[in-house]
Design a protein around this motif. Structure first.
Motif, PDB file in Angstrom:
ATOM      1  N   LEU A  23       0.824  -1.189   0.000  1.00  0.00           N
ATOM      2  CA  LEU A  23       0.000   0.000   0.000  1.00  0.00           C
ATOM      3  C   LEU A  23       0.865   1.247   0.000  1.00  0.00           C
ATOM      4  CD1 LEU A  23      -3.007   0.726   0.103  1.00  0.00           C
ATOM      5  CD2 LEU A  23      -2.765   0.953   2.568  1.00  0.00           C
ATOM      6  N   ALA A  24       0.438   2.261  -0.762  1.00  0.00           N
ATOM      7  CA  ALA A  24       1.246   3.462  -0.932  1.00  0.00           C
ATOM      8  C   ALA A  24       1.487   4.163   0.382  1.00  0.00           C
ATOM      9  CB  ALA A  24       0.542   4.407  -1.898  1.00  0.00           C
ATOM     10  N   ASP A  29       6.355   8.996  -3.299  1.00  0.00           N
ATOM     11  CA  ASP A  29       6.041   8.402  -4.581  1.00  0.00           C
ATOM     12  C   ASP A  29       6.773   7.091  -4.795  1.00  0.00           C
ATOM     13  OD1 ASP A  29       4.368  10.395  -5.169  1.00  0.00           O
ATOM     14  OD2 ASP A  29       5.620  11.385  -6.676  1.00  0.00           O
ATOM     15  N   SER A  30       7.878   6.918  -4.135  1.00  0.00           N
ATOM     16  CA  SER A  30       8.647   5.701  -4.363  1.00  0.00           C
ATOM     17  C   SER A  30       9.468   5.364  -3.143  1.00  0.00           C
ATOM     18  CB  SER A  30       9.571   5.886  -5.575  1.00  0.00           C
ATOM     19  OG  SER A  30      10.481   6.938  -5.323  1.00  0.00           O
ATOM     20  N   HIS A  37       5.091   3.250  -5.824  1.00  0.00           N
ATOM     21  CA  HIS A  37       3.938   2.688  -5.121  1.00  0.00           C
ATOM     22  C   HIS A  37       2.648   3.305  -5.683  1.00  0.00           C
ATOM     23  CE1 HIS A  37       6.408   0.608  -2.155  1.00  0.00           C
ATOM     24  NE2 HIS A  37       7.131   1.710  -2.056  1.00  0.00           N
ATOM     25  N   LEU A  38       1.788   2.465  -6.189  1.00  0.00           N
ATOM     26  CA  LEU A  38       0.511   2.892  -6.771  1.00  0.00           C
ATOM     27  C   LEU A  38      -0.633   2.466  -5.868  1.00  0.00           C
ATOM     28  CD1 LEU A  38       1.208   1.651 -10.409  1.00  0.00           C
ATOM     29  CD2 LEU A  38       1.334   4.027  -9.625  1.00  0.00           C
ATOM     30  N   THR A  39      -1.650   3.300  -5.783  1.00  0.00           N
ATOM     31  CA  THR A  39      -2.845   2.950  -5.015  1.00  0.00           C
ATOM     32  C   THR A  39      -4.019   2.793  -5.964  1.00  0.00           C
ATOM     33  OG1 THR A  39      -2.031   4.192  -3.119  1.00  0.00           O
ATOM     34  CG2 THR A  39      -4.364   3.604  -3.114  1.00  0.00           C
ATOM     35  N   TRP A  40      -4.666   1.652  -5.863  1.00  0.00           N
ATOM     36  CA  TRP A  40      -5.788   1.304  -6.738  1.00  0.00           C
ATOM     37  C   TRP A  40      -7.053   1.216  -5.883  1.00  0.00           C
ATOM     38  CZ3 TRP A  40      -6.257  -4.280  -9.139  1.00  0.00           C
ATOM     39  CH2 TRP A  40      -7.390  -4.355  -9.955  1.00  0.00           C
TER      40      TRP A  40
END
Length: 436
Positions: A23-24, A29-30, A37-40
């Motif tokens: 989880l972001a 950002d990284s 890290h992306l949040t969906w």
């Protein structure tokens, strides 16, 4: 101070899944290793937040693993209902929340989000990736004003489910297209039920729209127009026939003891009782009925959605999920790369087998594993290709809410008054002269 407090709250809420789902992290950002890290934001699909659950969480983990450290995908679960999902996403998008990267969006809200500038257009070099071999109506719903704003993830449709013994007793030839009138008459003749979704919620709008579309007309006749200029087809021949069918299901008493309170779940429950005969519902019910080990499973059959008007091909409902990237995301390049993995043929096959939600890609229906688990796979694909999308308008929330209001309860509708009352309400709401 406030941002740190929000981060602490988010951390507590996400602690159970952060380890497995990446989880972001707030304000980053990284990671130090260069992984983005992306949040969906996902809709509930039965898989929950467990990567072993067969749903979107599992795809998030698999695509993260396949990225070779380029990105990880964490998930945030949206509410159950489509309207509540819309509200939560709108609040975040309107505030330019940089914690939203990828979103699972009900197709009917793509136009609204795109018109408001909340969705990043699909990069030109990825458009064919997201549209080739995809059923046309799903691509239509991902497009707004000739611009592709989302990638079709899965596409849903309804079938007419029935008991072979009931249809035979009624003398109904199910090898040919059947009409709503024929199904209602058959249920009346055999003292059985027709399961529909007629509670005051989005599922009722799905039924109403399919009836109007099947009559050769459209609820919104000029998609893309500004609110006061929208033209409605509720008073058309198809619109009036739709009301006649709803009225007939209610008046004949075949909609069940509480037709105005029915949704997909209650309809499925009703279909398992002794008085069941027919039901319109999504393909997930097949696995649900097998899992329930009903003793009459060999009596179960399915066919195409009923015709509104005899001789005119039906327009089965279209549902599913489109996948969009937030315009406010600072990680759009990696987000679209992740979407490419999440919506691939392999991912859609795995998702269909794991959740029962049909794929948007046509080739999936030719897969041997899919055919084994879904003996009606060919019919699902055909129904998707022929489906009738709900109105494409940036004012969809108002249009749907207004129609649900005027068409409820279903036992009170009348062809001579309900379409006109709904049209007047919608026109006044969109002119700012009335509130919902």
């Amino acid at each position: 101070m406030e941002s740190r407090r929000r981060c602490r709250i988010a951390f507590v809420a996400a602690a159970a899944t952060a380890a497995s789902l990446g989880l972001a992290a707030c304000g980053s950002d990284s990671s130090s290793g260069g992984t983005t890290h992306l949040t969906w934001y996902i809709n509930p699909d039965g898989g929950g937040s467990d990567p072993a659950g067969g749903g979107q969480a599992q795809l998030a983990k698999e695509c993260s693993d396949a990225s070779d450290g380029r990105y990880t995908i964490g998930i945030q679960l949206l509410p159950n209902s489509a309207s509540d999902q819309r509200q939560q996403l709108l609040r975040r998008l309107a505030s330019h929340d940089k914690g939203v990267d990828i979103m699972s969006i009900d197709p009917v809200f793509v136009a609204e989000f795109a018109e408001a500038g909340y969705l990043a257009p699909v990069p030109e070099d990825k458009q064919s990736t997201f549209t080739d071999d995809v059923v046309d109506p799903a691509v239509t719903n991902a497009t707004w004003k000739d611009e592709l704003y989302a990638a079709p993830f899965w596409a849903n449709t309804q079938l007419l489910w029935y008991r072979k013994s009931v249809a035979k007793k009624a003398g109904l030839d199910m090898t040919k297209p059947v009409t709503w009138d024929q199904v209602i008459d058959a249920a009346k003749k055999t003292d059985s039920n027709v399961g529909v979704q007629a509670s005051r919620y989005e599922g009722y709008m799905v039924w109403i729209n399919a009836l109007v579309e099947g009559g050769g007309d459209h609820i919104v006749e000029n998609p893309g127009a500004d609110g006061p200029e929208l033209k409605f087809g509720l008073e058309s021949e198809g619109g009036k026939k739709a009301v006649e069918i709803i009225q007939k299901v209610s008046d004949e008493g075949v909609g069940g003891p509480a037709m105005g309170s029915t949704d997909e779940t209650t309809t499925l429950d009703m279909f398992q009782n002794e008085q069941a005969g027919f039901m319109v519902n999504w393909p997930y019910v097949y696995a649900a009925l097998k899992g329930a080990e009903v003793d009459w499973i060999k009596d179960l059959a399915w066919t195409r959605y009923p015709q509104t008007t005899e001789g005119t091909e039906s327009k089965p409902p279209l549902g599913g999920i489109e996948m969009g990237v937030a315009q406010s995301s600072s990680k759009q390049e990696q987000a679209w790369e992740a979407v490419e993995c999440l919506t691939s043929r392999e991912s859609q096959k795995a998702y269909m087998l794991g959740t029962g939600n049909p794929a948007a890609r046509k080739a999936v229906y030719d897969d041997a594993d899919v055919k084994k688990d879904f003996p009606m796979a060919a019919l699902i694909r055909q129904s998707l290709d022929s489906s009738g999308p709900r109105p494409l308008t940036q004012y969809y929330g108002d249009v749907s809410s207004g129609i649900q209001r005027e068409y409820s309860p279903p036992g009170a509708v009348a062809p001579g008054s309900t379409p006109k009352q709904a049209t007047t309400l919608l026109e006044n709401v969109l002119k700012g002269d009335a509130l919902l």
